[in-house]
Write a protein that holds these residues in place. Sequence first.
Motif, PDB file in Angstrom:
ATOM      1  N   ALA A  35      48.676  44.351  37.606  1.00  0.00           N
ATOM      2  CA  ALA A  35      49.807  44.424  38.529  1.00  0.00           C
ATOM      3  C   ALA A  35      50.382  45.838  38.545  1.00  0.00           C
ATOM      4  N   THR A  36      50.878  46.233  39.709  1.00  0.00           N
ATOM      5  CA  THR A  36      51.480  47.558  39.857  1.00  0.00           C
ATOM      6  C   THR A  36      52.994  47.507  39.726  1.00  0.00           C
ATOM      7  N   GLY A  37      53.539  46.317  39.562  1.00  0.00           N
ATOM      8  CA  GLY A  37      54.980  46.118  39.470  1.00  0.00           C
ATOM      9  C   GLY A  37      55.287  44.713  39.938  1.00  0.00           C
ATOM     10  N   LYS A  38      56.520  44.507  40.377  1.00  0.00           N
ATOM     11  CA  LYS A  38      56.844  43.181  40.896  1.00  0.00           C
ATOM     12  C   LYS A  38      57.698  43.314  42.137  1.00  0.00           C
ATOM     13  N   LEU A  39      57.595  42.318  42.956  1.00  0.00           N
ATOM     14  CA  LEU A  39      58.393  42.216  44.165  1.00  0.00           C
ATOM     15  C   LEU A  39      58.982  40.824  44.127  1.00  0.00           C
ATOM     16  N   GLY A  40      60.306  40.752  44.067  1.00  0.00           N
ATOM     17  CA  GLY A  40      60.944  39.464  43.837  1.00  0.00           C
ATOM     18  C   GLY A  40      60.642  39.037  42.405  1.00  0.00           C
ATOM     19  N   ASN A  41      60.313  37.777  42.219  1.00  0.00           N
ATOM     20  CA  ASN A  41      60.013  37.266  40.882  1.00  0.00           C
ATOM     21  C   ASN A  41      58.536  37.298  40.539  1.00  0.00           C
ATOM     22  N   TYR A  42      57.718  37.860  41.411  1.00  0.00           N
ATOM     23  CA  TYR A  42      56.265  37.765  41.238  1.00  0.00           C
ATOM     24  C   TYR A  42      55.608  39.134  41.115  1.00  0.00           C
ATOM     25  N   ALA A  43      54.489  39.144  40.391  1.00  0.00           N
ATOM     26  CA  ALA A  43      53.718  40.369  40.222  1.00  0.00           C
ATOM     27  C   ALA A  43      53.188  40.837  41.572  1.00  0.00           C
ATOM     28  N   LYS A  44      53.122  42.137  41.724  1.00  0.00           N
ATOM     29  CA  LYS A  44      52.594  42.761  42.940  1.00  0.00           C
ATOM     30  C   LYS A  44      51.307  43.482  42.574  1.00  0.00           C
ATOM     31  N   PHE A  45      50.304  43.326  43.432  1.00  0.00           N
ATOM     32  CA  PHE A  45      49.000  43.943  43.204  1.00  0.00           C
ATOM     33  C   PHE A  45      48.651  44.857  44.362  1.00  0.00           C
ATOM     34  N   GLU A  46      47.849  45.871  44.067  1.00  0.00           N
ATOM     35  CA  GLU A  46      47.433  46.807  45.113  1.00  0.00           C
ATOM     36  C   GLU A  46      46.537  46.121  46.141  1.00  0.00           C
ATOM     37  N   ASN A  47      45.759  45.130  45.683  1.00  0.00           N
ATOM     38  CA  ASN A  47      44.823  44.457  46.576  1.00  0.00           C
ATOM     39  C   ASN A  47      44.436  43.103  45.976  1.00  0.00           C
ATOM     40  N   ASP A  48      43.678  42.332  46.728  1.00  0.00           N
ATOM     41  CA  ASP A  48      43.276  40.994  46.293  1.00  0.00           C
ATOM     42  C   ASP A  48      42.365  41.028  45.069  1.00  0.00           C
ATOM     43  N   VAL A  49      41.486  42.008  45.001  1.00  0.00           N
ATOM     44  CA  VAL A  49      40.568  42.107  43.854  1.00  0.00           C
ATOM     45  C   VAL A  49      41.361  42.280  42.568  1.00  0.00           C
ATOM     46  N   ASP A  50      42.382  43.122  42.586  1.00  0.00           N
ATOM     47  CA  ASP A  50      43.208  43.316  41.391  1.00  0.00           C
ATOM     48  C   ASP A  50      43.936  42.025  41.005  1.00  0.00           C
ATOM     49  N   SER A  51      44.318  41.220  41.993  1.00  0.00           N
ATOM     50  CA  SER A  51      44.947  39.939  41.700  1.00  0.00           C
ATOM     51  C   SER A  51      43.982  39.015  40.962  1.00  0.00           C
ATOM     52  N   VAL A  52      42.735  38.963  41.409  1.00  0.00           N
ATOM     53  CA  VAL A  52      41.736  38.123  40.734  1.00  0.00           C
ATOM     54  C   VAL A  52      41.460  38.657  39.331  1.00  0.00           C
ATOM     55  N   LYS A  53      41.349  39.953  39.189  1.00  0.00           N
ATOM     56  CA  LYS A  53      41.108  40.544  37.861  1.00  0.00           C
ATOM     57  C   LYS A  53      42.267  40.226  36.914  1.00  0.00           C
ATOM     58  N   ASP A  54      43.483  40.207  37.439  1.00  0.00           N
ATOM     59  CA  ASP A  54      44.632  39.852  36.605  1.00  0.00           C
ATOM     60  C   ASP A  54      44.573  38.387  36.188  1.00  0.00           C
ATOM     61  N   TYR A  55      44.175  37.524  37.099  1.00  0.00           N
ATOM     62  CA  TYR A  55      44.020  36.100  36.770  1.00  0.00           C
ATOM     63  C   TYR A  55      42.974  35.926  35.667  1.00  0.00           C
ATOM     64  N   ILE A  56      41.897  36.682  35.737  1.00  0.00           N
ATOM     65  CA  ILE A  56      40.857  36.634  34.700  1.00  0.00           C
ATOM     66  C   ILE A  56      41.427  37.126  33.367  1.00  0.00           C
ATOM     67  N   LEU A  57      42.233  38.188  33.402  1.00  0.00           N
ATOM     68  CA  LEU A  57      42.892  38.660  32.171  1.00  0.00           C
ATOM     69  C   LEU A  57      43.767  37.562  31.583  1.00  0.00           C
ATOM     70  N   TYR A  58      44.480  36.835  32.449  1.00  0.00           N
ATOM     71  CA  TYR A  58      45.314  35.720  31.997  1.00  0.00           C
ATOM     72  C   TYR A  58      44.446  34.632  31.364  1.00  0.00           C
ATOM     73  N   LEU A  59      43.369  34.245  32.030  1.00  0.00           N
ATOM     74  CA  LEU A  59      42.487  33.205  31.507  1.00  0.00           C
ATOM     75  C   LEU A  59      41.930  33.607  30.146  1.00  0.00           C
ATOM     76  N   ASP A  60      41.509  34.868  30.023  1.00  0.00           N
ATOM     77  CA  ASP A  60      40.974  35.356  28.746  1.00  0.00           C
ATOM     78  C   ASP A  60      42.056  35.390  27.669  1.00  0.00           C
ATOM     79  N   TYR A  61      43.238  35.868  28.023  1.00  0.00           N
ATOM     80  CA  TYR A  61      44.342  35.961  27.064  1.00  0.00           C
ATOM     81  C   TYR A  61      44.702  34.583  26.510  1.00  0.00           C
ATOM     82  N   CYS A  62      44.660  33.578  27.376  1.00  0.00           N
ATOM     83  CA  CYS A  62      45.025  32.210  26.976  1.00  0.00           C
ATOM     84  C   CYS A  62      43.832  31.394  26.490  1.00  0.00           C
ATOM     85  N   ASN A  63      42.672  32.020  26.373  1.00  0.00           N
ATOM     86  CA  ASN A  63      41.457  31.367  25.859  1.00  0.00           C
ATOM     87  C   ASN A  63      41.027  30.143  26.658  1.00  0.00           C
ATOM     88  N   TYR A  64      41.070  30.244  27.969  1.00  0.00           N
ATOM     89  CA  TYR A  64      40.528  29.179  28.803  1.00  0.00           C
ATOM     90  C   TYR A  64      39.005  29.164  28.647  1.00  0.00           C
TER      91      TYR A  64
END
Length: 157
Positions: free
Chosen positions: A94-123
């Motif tokens: 994420a590059t920051g937040k807008l409102g209560n949610y993370a803001k990403f430069e593009n859709d690919v970065d959003s998916v990569k962040d979701y993968i980071l979340y999945l890995d962090y939480c050991n899904y």
Amino acid sequence: MLLSGLFLLLSRFLSHRPELSGPPEIPLQNPLFRNKITETMIRVEMMQSGFGLSMQSIAVAVAKHETGNFTSSIYRKNHNLFGMKMPVIRETTATGKLGNYAKFENDVDSVKDYILYLDYCNYPRESSVEAYSTLAKEKGYYSAPEKTYLEGLISWM
């Protein structure tokens, strides 16, 4: 890596071309076509990170559920496909937040962040939608009743 680059370029092209919101005669102007590109990009990113077919399908369902089939303002303004808030501890794209949610430069970065979340939480790399929904509830990913969230995901699969 090559496919990620291609999807990144396509995502940037689509997000910076407001004139592409006209009638659906040209494929890029058609929301169904753009949605299929987004779905494919999610699957490719998940596959490249070692997630199996079931988790790829779940990720697409989560994105559709969280964005109302890629129509929500959070998605359109923040490129936030998964309703992610700005993480405090884990790594993020994420590059920051807008409102209560993370803001990403593009859709690919959003998916990569979701993968980071999945890995962090050991899904797991493979899962049933039911097991995913239970684990996501335990991890605090969503606040809706589990049955409601699970039914929502299943409706998008």
